[in-house]
Design an enzyme around this catalytic site. Structure first.
Site, mmCIF file in Angstrom:
data_model
loop_
_atom_site.group_PDB
_atom_site.id
_atom_site.type_symbol
_atom_site.label_atom_id
_atom_site.label_comp_id
_atom_site.label_asym_id
_atom_site.label_seq_id
_atom_site.Cartn_x
_atom_site.Cartn_y
_atom_site.Cartn_z
ATOM 1 N N HIS A 103 10.657 -37.684 162.358
ATOM 2 C CA HIS A 103 9.261 -37.419 162.735
ATOM 3 C C HIS A 103 8.318 -38.501 162.223
ATOM 4 O O HIS A 103 7.194 -38.213 161.790
ATOM 5 C CB HIS A 103 8.800 -36.044 162.225
ATOM 6 C CG HIS A 103 9.602 -34.908 162.784
ATOM 7 N ND1 HIS A 103 9.333 -34.342 164.009
ATOM 8 C CD2 HIS A 103 10.691 -34.249 162.298
ATOM 9 C CE1 HIS A 103 10.224 -33.374 164.242
ATOM 10 N NE2 HIS A 103 11.052 -33.304 163.234
ATOM 11 N N ASN A 149 9.287 -27.160 166.184
ATOM 12 C CA ASN A 149 9.537 -28.165 167.219
ATOM 13 C C ASN A 149 9.040 -27.642 168.562
ATOM 14 O O ASN A 149 8.602 -26.495 168.664
ATOM 15 C CB ASN A 149 11.043 -28.438 167.335
ATOM 16 C CG ASN A 149 11.552 -29.369 166.240
ATOM 17 O OD1 ASN A 149 10.810 -30.215 165.730
ATOM 18 N ND2 ASN A 149 12.805 -29.220 165.877
#
Ligand code: NDP
Length: 504
Positions: free
Chosen positions: A60, A133
């Site tokens: 990320h 997510n």
């Protein structure tokens, strides 16, 4: 050449210590140098420059962030005493960071990848971080596999290239990944913008109500902008002209006052339902590779999250934002999900490494409620919160923070649990839910999905292709057949492999 003083009305340039600077030219012995060691002003600037970057997030790394408001629209106090949900109409400030997973900090936004969906809610009983997510499931269920899985998504050690052989080698030996692989290669694998995707906790958490009852729950953030995706061709064209497309879109929309919003919904499961569902389906409610079907556990509406304020400084607010699933508040707790259990430690740990032990004191991370504890010092500590208050407990000083039994979670009965290192690939149905998803797609979507998979899997060695094909066949025969055909693999031979594997 000399420079005139600052233009009128401009503030005077200073050093980091606040002392005025007369000129921004190196201090040299003569116009041609050398430079003098005593030019502390120049040295400070160079030293600060060397230290501008903090370690990149391993996953990320590339993200976009914005502040917003969460508003409760429906009462769920029967399930949770969390103060954020205490009253319909209650508003709580939040900060969201939406990201790609595998790409580095400079990677293009519009790549096929899962997207991170992390939200920090500044509740009046502490920060609650929902670190999810844009997919309801994940690739693995045993945390031992997490670092290994991420290595396959990153770069091959020798060539420093992304490597399809490495990815499919792993996936083909971890059939629990099939569900998430199907989502990744489906039309939802490349969101058109960050505004046009859902967010999911993916993990199961628990809610605890005022009576001390525990409910298992999953969080769903449904986009109100509608789901929109990019085809492979559209994303290639977009990346060719704009590597920061998703950041540009989110920032621009908020600047224009087009505030994106999501409806928060939850699924709820009692322990009795969990026992019944496990028995009936064979699925573990805490398995991160599984969804809870909506027909069994319908979505319950809770509230609305709107993103309405851009950060003023990307580095300070987005790069230093530190989200961790362990940031839980009274009324919201963990579950036995093995991946969640590992993340409870891992995310807090990574922020201590990446941003520092006092990352909570950085404004974007700072709780908006009083913080009272006996943890002290470390790099970057400020006296703002603790000042001269005692730094040990128990103590007999007046007015010092004390634990409060009212916040005790109900006890957790683990029954006759036997401690062991259980194989997370044995005795699991990894195929039905992936097949259910495939069967939801229309013919054209199935065609696009299988073309993309064949394109990527075709780069892997043939033994990997065949092993992976067995998984597709087990999910749905048509799924397997289409990919086999596109890979140019003899279907009869592949089917024989499938029947042999199924019988094994
Ligand atoms: P439902 O028909 O009730 O729901 C299907 C769900 O699939 C919807 O939430 C829809 O999201 C979502 N969806 C549609 N296309 C895709 C895609 N390409 N990738 C990911 N999600 C997609 O079915 P069930 O609850 O019985 O689940 C069937 C399958 O749907 C599951 O096996 C799972 O793969 C998938 N799914 C299920 C979810 C759940 O929590 N039950 C959540 C997301 C996916 P939307 O409503 O936003 O269009």
């Amino acid at each position: 050449m000399t420079t005139k003083g600052p233009a009128s009305k401009c503030p005077v340039l200073t050093t980091g210590e606040g002392a005025p600077i007369a000129r921004q030219h190196a201090l040299t012995a003569g116009p041609r140098g050398p430079v003098l060691m005593q030019d502390a002003q120049l040295l400070e600037q160079m030293q600060r420059f060397n230290r501008e970057r903090i370690p990149e997030r391993v996953v990320h790394a590339k993200g976009s962030g914005a502040y917003g408001t969460f508003t409760v629209t429906h009462d769920i106090t029967r399930f949770t005493k969390a103060s954020i949900f205490s009253k319909v109409g209650k508003k709580t400030e939040c900060f969201a960071r939406l990201s790609t997973v595998a790409g580095e900090r400079g990677a293009a936004d519009a790549e096929r990848d899962v997207r991170g969906f992390a939200v920090k809610f500044y509740t009046d009983e502490g920060n609650w971080d929902m670190v999810g997510n844009n997919t309801p499931v994940f690739f693995v269920r045993d945390p031992y596999k997490f670092a290994n899985f991420i290595h396959t998504q990153k770069r091959e050690p020798a060539s420093n290239l992304r490597c399809n052989d490495m990815q499919w080698d792993f996936w083909s030996q971890c059939p629990e990944s099939l569900h998430q692989v199907t989502i990744l290669f489906s039309d939802r694998g490349i969101p058109a913008t960050l505004r046009n995707m859902n967010g999911y906790s993916s993990h199961t958490y628990s809610f605890i109500n005022a009576a001390g009852e525990r409910f298992w729950c999953k969080f769903h953030f449904k986009t109100n902008q509608g789901i929109k995706n990019l085809s492979c061709e559209e994303s290639a064209e977009l990346i060719g002209r704009d590597r920061e497309s998703h950041q540009r879109d989110l920032f621009g929309a908020i600047e224009r006052g087009e505030f994106p919003c999501w409806t928060l919904k939850v699924q709820i499961m009692t322990q009795a339902q969990a026992d019944e569902w496990s028995l009936r389906t064979g699925w573990n409610p805490f398995d991160l590779t599984k969804v809870w079907p909506h027909a069994d556990f319908p979505l319950i509406e809770v509230g609305r999250m709107e993103l309405n304020r851009n950060p003023e400084n990307y580095f300070a607010e987005v790069e230093q934002a530190a989200f961790k699933p362990s940031a839980l508040v009274p009324g919201i707790s963990s579950s036995p999900d093995k991946m969640l259990q590992a993340r409870l430690m891992s995310y807090a740990d990574t922020h201590m490494y990446r941003v520092g032990v006092n990352h909570h004191q950085i404004p974007v991370n700072k709780p908006r409620c009083p913080v009272m504890h006996y943890m002290r010092d470390g790099e970057g500590a400020t006296a703002e919160t603790y000042a001269s208050a005692p730094n040990y407990w128990p103590n007999t000083r007046a007015g010092t923070p004390m634990p409060d039994e009212n916040f005790l979670d109900p006890a957790w009965d683990l029954g006759q649990a036997v401690v062991d290192r259980y194989d997370s690939t044995q005795d699991h149905d990894d195929f039905t839910q992936a097949g259910n998803l495939y069967r939801m797609f229309d013919d054209a979507h199935r065609d696009r999905l299988t073309t993309r998979i064949a394109g990527a899997l075709g780069d892997a060695r043939q033994e990997i292709q065949k092993r992976q094909l067995c998984h597709f066949f087990r999910a749905d025969e048509d799924y397997g057949k289409r990919i086999a055909k596109k890979l140019g693999i003899d279907i009869e031979a592949a089917m024989a492999g499938h029947h042999a594997a199924a019988g094994a």
